[in-house]
Design an enzyme around this catalytic site. Structure first.
Site, PDB file in Angstrom:
ATOM      1  N   LYS A   1       0.865  -1.189   0.000  1.00  0.00           N
ATOM      2  CA  LYS A   1       0.000   0.000   0.000  1.00  0.00           C
ATOM      3  C   LYS A   1       0.901   1.239   0.000  1.00  0.00           C
ATOM      4  CE  LYS A   1      -1.600   2.981   2.667  1.00  0.00           C
ATOM      5  NZ  LYS A   1      -1.642   4.156   1.802  1.00  0.00           N
TER       6      LYS A   1
ATOM      7  N   GLY B   1       7.216   5.084   7.810  1.00  0.00           N
ATOM      8  CA  GLY B   1       6.430   6.306   7.939  1.00  0.00           C
ATOM      9  C   GLY B   1       6.687   6.948   9.280  1.00  0.00           C
ATOM     10  N   SER B   2       5.704   7.657   9.763  1.00  0.00           N
ATOM     11  CA  SER B   2       5.898   8.433  10.991  1.00  0.00           C
ATOM     12  C   SER B   2       5.904   7.532  12.227  1.00  0.00           C
ATOM     13  CB  SER B   2       4.780   9.462  11.118  1.00  0.00           C
ATOM     14  OG  SER B   2       3.538   8.790  11.195  1.00  0.00           O
ATOM     15  N   THR B   3       6.540   8.015  13.275  1.00  0.00           N
ATOM     16  CA  THR B   3       6.564   7.275  14.539  1.00  0.00           C
ATOM     17  C   THR B   3       5.142   7.155  15.089  1.00  0.00           C
ATOM     18  OG1 THR B   3       8.840   7.946  14.947  1.00  0.00           O
ATOM     19  CG2 THR B   3       7.561   7.306  16.878  1.00  0.00           C
TER      20      THR B   3
ATOM     21  N   VAL C   1       2.243   6.819  13.438  1.00  0.00           N
ATOM     22  CA  VAL C   1       1.500   5.709  12.815  1.00  0.00           C
ATOM     23  C   VAL C   1       2.190   4.374  13.117  1.00  0.00           C
ATOM     24  CG1 VAL C   1       0.603   4.762  10.653  1.00  0.00           C
ATOM     25  CG2 VAL C   1       0.526   7.223  11.034  1.00  0.00           C
ATOM     26  N   GLY C   2       3.520   4.383  13.231  1.00  0.00           N
ATOM     27  CA  GLY C   2       4.248   3.159  13.602  1.00  0.00           C
ATOM     28  C   GLY C   2       3.727   2.608  14.925  1.00  0.00           C
TER      29      GLY C   2
ATOM     30  N   GLU D   1      10.278   1.401  10.125  1.00  0.00           N
ATOM     31  CA  GLU D   1      11.292   2.409   9.769  1.00  0.00           C
ATOM     32  C   GLU D   1      10.612   3.748   9.967  1.00  0.00           C
ATOM     33  OE1 GLU D   1      14.455   1.840   8.427  1.00  0.00           O
ATOM     34  OE2 GLU D   1      14.198  -0.299   8.731  1.00  0.00           O
TER      35      GLU D   1
ATOM     36  N   CYS E   1      13.930  10.836   5.938  1.00  0.00           N
ATOM     37  CA  CYS E   1      14.030  10.333   7.317  1.00  0.00           C
ATOM     38  C   CYS E   1      15.424  10.527   7.877  1.00  0.00           C
ATOM     39  CB  CYS E   1      13.625   8.872   7.360  1.00  0.00           C
ATOM     40  SG  CYS E   1      14.563   7.843   6.231  1.00  0.00           S
TER      41      CYS E   1
ATOM     42  N   GLU F   1      10.736  16.124  14.750  1.00  0.00           N
ATOM     43  CA  GLU F   1      11.083  15.897  13.349  1.00  0.00           C
ATOM     44  C   GLU F   1      10.236  16.850  12.511  1.00  0.00           C
ATOM     45  OE1 GLU F   1       9.571  12.443  11.244  1.00  0.00           O
ATOM     46  OE2 GLU F   1      11.561  12.143  10.400  1.00  0.00           O
TER      47      GLU F   1
HETATM   48  P1  NAD Z   1       2.739   8.558   7.603  1.00  0.00           P
HETATM   49  O1  NAD Z   1       3.046   7.762   8.810  1.00  0.00           O
HETATM   50  O2  NAD Z   1       1.684   9.575   7.685  1.00  0.00           O
HETATM   51  O3  NAD Z   1       2.318   7.614   6.386  1.00  0.00           O
HETATM   52  C1  NAD Z   1       3.129   6.552   5.956  1.00  0.00           C
HETATM   53  C2  NAD Z   1       2.262   5.512   5.307  1.00  0.00           C
HETATM   54  O4  NAD Z   1       1.359   5.009   6.282  1.00  0.00           O
HETATM   55  C3  NAD Z   1       1.390   6.023   4.169  1.00  0.00           C
HETATM   56  O5  NAD Z   1       1.271   5.012   3.184  1.00  0.00           O
HETATM   57  C4  NAD Z   1       0.045   6.242   4.843  1.00  0.00           C
HETATM   58  O6  NAD Z   1      -1.050   6.153   3.957  1.00  0.00           O
HETATM   59  C5  NAD Z   1       0.027   5.085   5.823  1.00  0.00           C
HETATM   60  N1  NAD Z   1      -0.850   5.281   6.980  1.00  0.00           N
HETATM   61  C6  NAD Z   1      -1.398   6.429   7.458  1.00  0.00           C
HETATM   62  N2  NAD Z   1      -2.176   6.161   8.524  1.00  0.00           N
HETATM   63  C7  NAD Z   1      -2.089   4.824   8.752  1.00  0.00           C
HETATM   64  C8  NAD Z   1      -2.635   3.954   9.731  1.00  0.00           C
HETATM   65  N3  NAD Z   1      -3.428   4.394  10.695  1.00  0.00           N
HETATM   66  N4  NAD Z   1      -2.290   2.652   9.689  1.00  0.00           N
HETATM   67  C9  NAD Z   1      -1.461   2.179   8.744  1.00  0.00           C
HETATM   68  N5  NAD Z   1      -0.937   2.953   7.764  1.00  0.00           N
HETATM   69  C10 NAD Z   1      -1.247   4.263   7.773  1.00  0.00           C
HETATM   70  O7  NAD Z   1       4.137   9.158   7.153  1.00  0.00           O
HETATM   71  P2  NAD Z   1       4.424  10.073   5.913  1.00  0.00           P
HETATM   72  O8  NAD Z   1       3.936  11.415   6.251  1.00  0.00           O
HETATM   73  O9  NAD Z   1       3.932   9.439   4.650  1.00  0.00           O
HETATM   74  O10 NAD Z   1       6.018  10.020   5.849  1.00  0.00           O
HETATM   75  C11 NAD Z   1       6.775  10.807   6.660  1.00  0.00           C
HETATM   76  C12 NAD Z   1       7.306  10.042   7.850  1.00  0.00           C
HETATM   77  O11 NAD Z   1       7.939   8.848   7.429  1.00  0.00           O
HETATM   78  C13 NAD Z   1       8.389  10.788   8.599  1.00  0.00           C
HETATM   79  O12 NAD Z   1       8.191  10.645   9.984  1.00  0.00           O
HETATM   80  C14 NAD Z   1       9.665  10.094   8.186  1.00  0.00           C
HETATM   81  O13 NAD Z   1      10.734  10.206   9.069  1.00  0.00           O
HETATM   82  C15 NAD Z   1       9.216   8.703   8.031  1.00  0.00           C
HETATM   83  N6  NAD Z   1      10.113   7.961   7.153  1.00  0.00           N
HETATM   84  C16 NAD Z   1      10.971   7.064   7.699  1.00  0.00           C
HETATM   85  C17 NAD Z   1      11.879   6.373   6.887  1.00  0.00           C
HETATM   86  C18 NAD Z   1      12.853   5.394   7.474  1.00  0.00           C
HETATM   87  O14 NAD Z   1      13.445   4.623   6.714  1.00  0.00           O
HETATM   88  N7  NAD Z   1      13.067   5.390   8.769  1.00  0.00           N
HETATM   89  C19 NAD Z   1      11.880   6.604   5.522  1.00  0.00           C
HETATM   90  C20 NAD Z   1      10.995   7.534   5.002  1.00  0.00           C
HETATM   91  C21 NAD Z   1      10.099   8.195   5.831  1.00  0.00           C
END
Ligand code: NAD
Length: 499
Positions: free
Chosen positions: A186, A239-241, A243-244, A262, A296, A394
């Site tokens: 996704k 993605g973000s911490t 949502v992680g 990540e 990131c 961040e």
């Molecule tokens: P995000 O967490 O908003 O979204 C990431 C992904 O998660 C998207 O596909 C989004 O649709 C999905 N998502 C959103 N809500 C969700 C939920 N409730 N359950 C499951 N999935 C959901 O992050 P973003 O704004 O797309 O990206 C930016 C963040 O990602 C920053 O915090 C950045 O540091 C991090 N990031 C980390 C790495 C790494 O390798 N550590 C790499 C790139 C980005």
């Protein structure tokens, strides 16, 4: 093949994408319309998939896994397919880069570099597939033989962000495929195009149906449903911490699926007075501005030795002011548009917070008005204190904060002074100092006298709240496997119950 570099403009009509399940394209009932962040016109329309679509994708991935037509193939055959993907991608670099730029806003030259890296990921994973193996133990006594089988985990859910849509996908997918797992991806809703284009490339390379499935749509609907799905054995989330953390909760409350996370970072660069200041300043300016700081591993905290701080900060400010911001199709552009309106607002709000909390603005701090698109000038704050929000949070934008240190101890303490531990860099000619800092700063990736270098051979991942697990390299394939320990008795059994 279309040589897209000749077009260098947005398409007249948005391109419609379906979603991909079990080797077939399906059409969405509702569509998400993406406007290019640099051209402000509609460029793609992707499906808002339903939970039923996700169930279908998981069922296809499950069936492709259980039949063994992927995991059961000799590794050499899986590797051959991954190598074919690499070679097909080489033919389609211009096309993939074009759609990546339109949805993300990054410079075309950079997007092409990222696709070159993606190709290297497929090639590395092909080699890794052939070297993946279990283990044997012949030290259990003469009559007992031990074998450890390394088996693929099963169906992997892969959720990716919008900052490096194709590169992040390809730093994970080839390694997942090398392990023998099947996948449901996704992508972020704003940048789904290149993940979908890859479906055609994988199919052309001979990947069996059902091994790679893509569902598109909102994170809080489809992403959340993936995290909760009992049919997914492992979820790789980037993605973000915030949502992680919600993925951890969803896994705990569903099938306890394994998680690879990540997440975010607030990455330090430590500059000692004995370093080559011109090189270090260039690295700082690049580290914070590359991909408009939507990275990131962006270098967001400069930690500079007090004795050179004034000179060094002036040098960094001069370099950052020269960065060329603008139209991503212009080959001279170094940084492009801010990908989403929400991210643009967040960055500008942090710039205002930096000013109101008392930090000194040394360059940038404003939007760049180029008539069309969302651009922010690389921004540098000095006189930042550790309690300020720009020091801790961040920002995910081209915003750098500077701190000073007198001793190595102080530099290490400042570097570790956030909840994150993703990446760090140190600049010095003194190898003892460099090693001391490297061993004590908490970061999953470290650069000494360099920044953001490396290749798919080495693992990626974070310490602390920057994540769990590792992607890429052999470690990145092993992450998607589990070990089965087998004991083989070679002698007749000594009976427990008297006969
Ligand atoms: P995000 O967490 O908003 O979204 C990431 C992904 O998660 C998207 O596909 C989004 O649709 C999905 N998502 C959103 N809500 C969700 C939920 N409730 N359950 C499951 N999935 C959901 O992050 P973003 O704004 O797309 O990206 C930016 C963040 O990602 C920053 O915090 C950045 O540091 C991090 N990031 C980390 C790495 C790494 O390798 N550590 C790499 C790139 C980005």
């Amino acid at each position: 093949m279309t040589l897209i570099t000749n077009l260098i403009s947005a398409p007249a009509q948005p391109r419609d994408f379906g979603f991909f399940i079990n080797g077939e394209w399906r059409h969405g009932r509702e569509m998400y319309e993406r406007f290019s962040p640099s051209h402000e016109q509609s460029v793609t329309r992707t499906a808002c998939c339903t939970k039923q679509d996700l169930d279908d994708a998981v069922a296809a991935a499950r069936s492709a896994f259980d039949t063994g037509e992927w995991a059961g193939q000799p590794a050499a055959e899986r590797a051959a397919i991954l190598l074919r993907v690499a070679s097909l991608l080489r033919e389609r670099v211009d096309e993939v880069a074009y759609w990546e730029v339109l949805e993300n806003g990054k410079p075309l030259t950079q997007a092409k570099g990222e696709i070159a890296h993606a190709i290297a990921c497929f090639e590395t994973a092909a080699g890794a597939a052939r070297l993946l193996h279990g283990n044997t133990f012949n030290n259990l006594g003469d009559s007992l033989f031990g074998m450890v089988l390394r088996e693929p985990i099963g169906v992997v859910g892969l959720i990716t962000p919008w900052n490096f849509p194709f590169m992040i996908l390809c730093e994970r997918l080839p390694f997942i495929l090398a392990s023998g797992c099947t996948v449901v991806v996704k992508p972020a809703e704003v940048t789904s195009a290149t993940t979908l284009i890859l479906a055609d490339i994988l199919a052309e390379a001979g990947l069996p149906k059902g091994v790679y499935n893509v569902v598109t749509g909102a994170g809080n609907v489809i992403g959340q449903a993936m995290a909760e799905h009992d049919g997914i054995d492992m979820l790789s989330f980037t993605g973000s911490t915030r949502v992680g953390r919600s993925c951890v909760k969803a896994s705990a409350e569903s099938n306890l699926k394994k998680l690879g996370l990540e997440l975010g970072g607030k990455n330090p660069i430590i500059v000692f007075s004995d370093s080559n200041l011109d090189d270090a300043a260039d690295a700082v300016a690049f580290g914070v501005s590359f991909n408009t700081g939507q990275c990131c591993v962006s270098t967001s905290r400069l930690i500079v030795e007090h004795s050179i701080a004034d000179v060094f900060e002036a040098l960094v400010a001069r370099k950052m002011a020269k960065i060329r911001v603008g139209n991503p199709f212009d080959p001279k552009t170094q940084i492009g548009a801010i990908t989403t309106e929400a991210q643009n607002k967040t960055i500008l709000e942090y710039i205002e917070k930096g000013k109101s909390e008392g930090a000194v603005l040394r360059c940038g701090g404003t939007v760049v008005d180029s008539g069309l698109g969302r651009y922010i000038a690389p921004t540098f704050f000095t006189h930042v204190t550790p309690s300020m929000s720009i020091a801790q949070d961040e920002i995910f934008g081209p915003v750098l904060s500077s701190f000073h240190f007198e001793t190595v101890e102080e530099a290490i303490r400042l570097a570790n002074d956030t909840v994150y531990g993703l990446a760090a860099s140190v600049w010095t000619q003194d190898i003892s100092k460099a090693l001391s800092v490297t061993r004590r700063v908490k970061a999953g990736r470290f650069w000494v006298n360099t920044i953001m270098s490396g290749g798919p051979e080495t693992p990626l991942g974070g310490f602390r709240q920057s994540g769990w697990g590792r992607e890429a390299g052999l470690a990145g394939v092993e992450e998607y496997t589990q070990l089965k320990t087998v004991h083989i008795e070679t002698d007749k059994r000594t009976h427990w119950i008297a006969s």
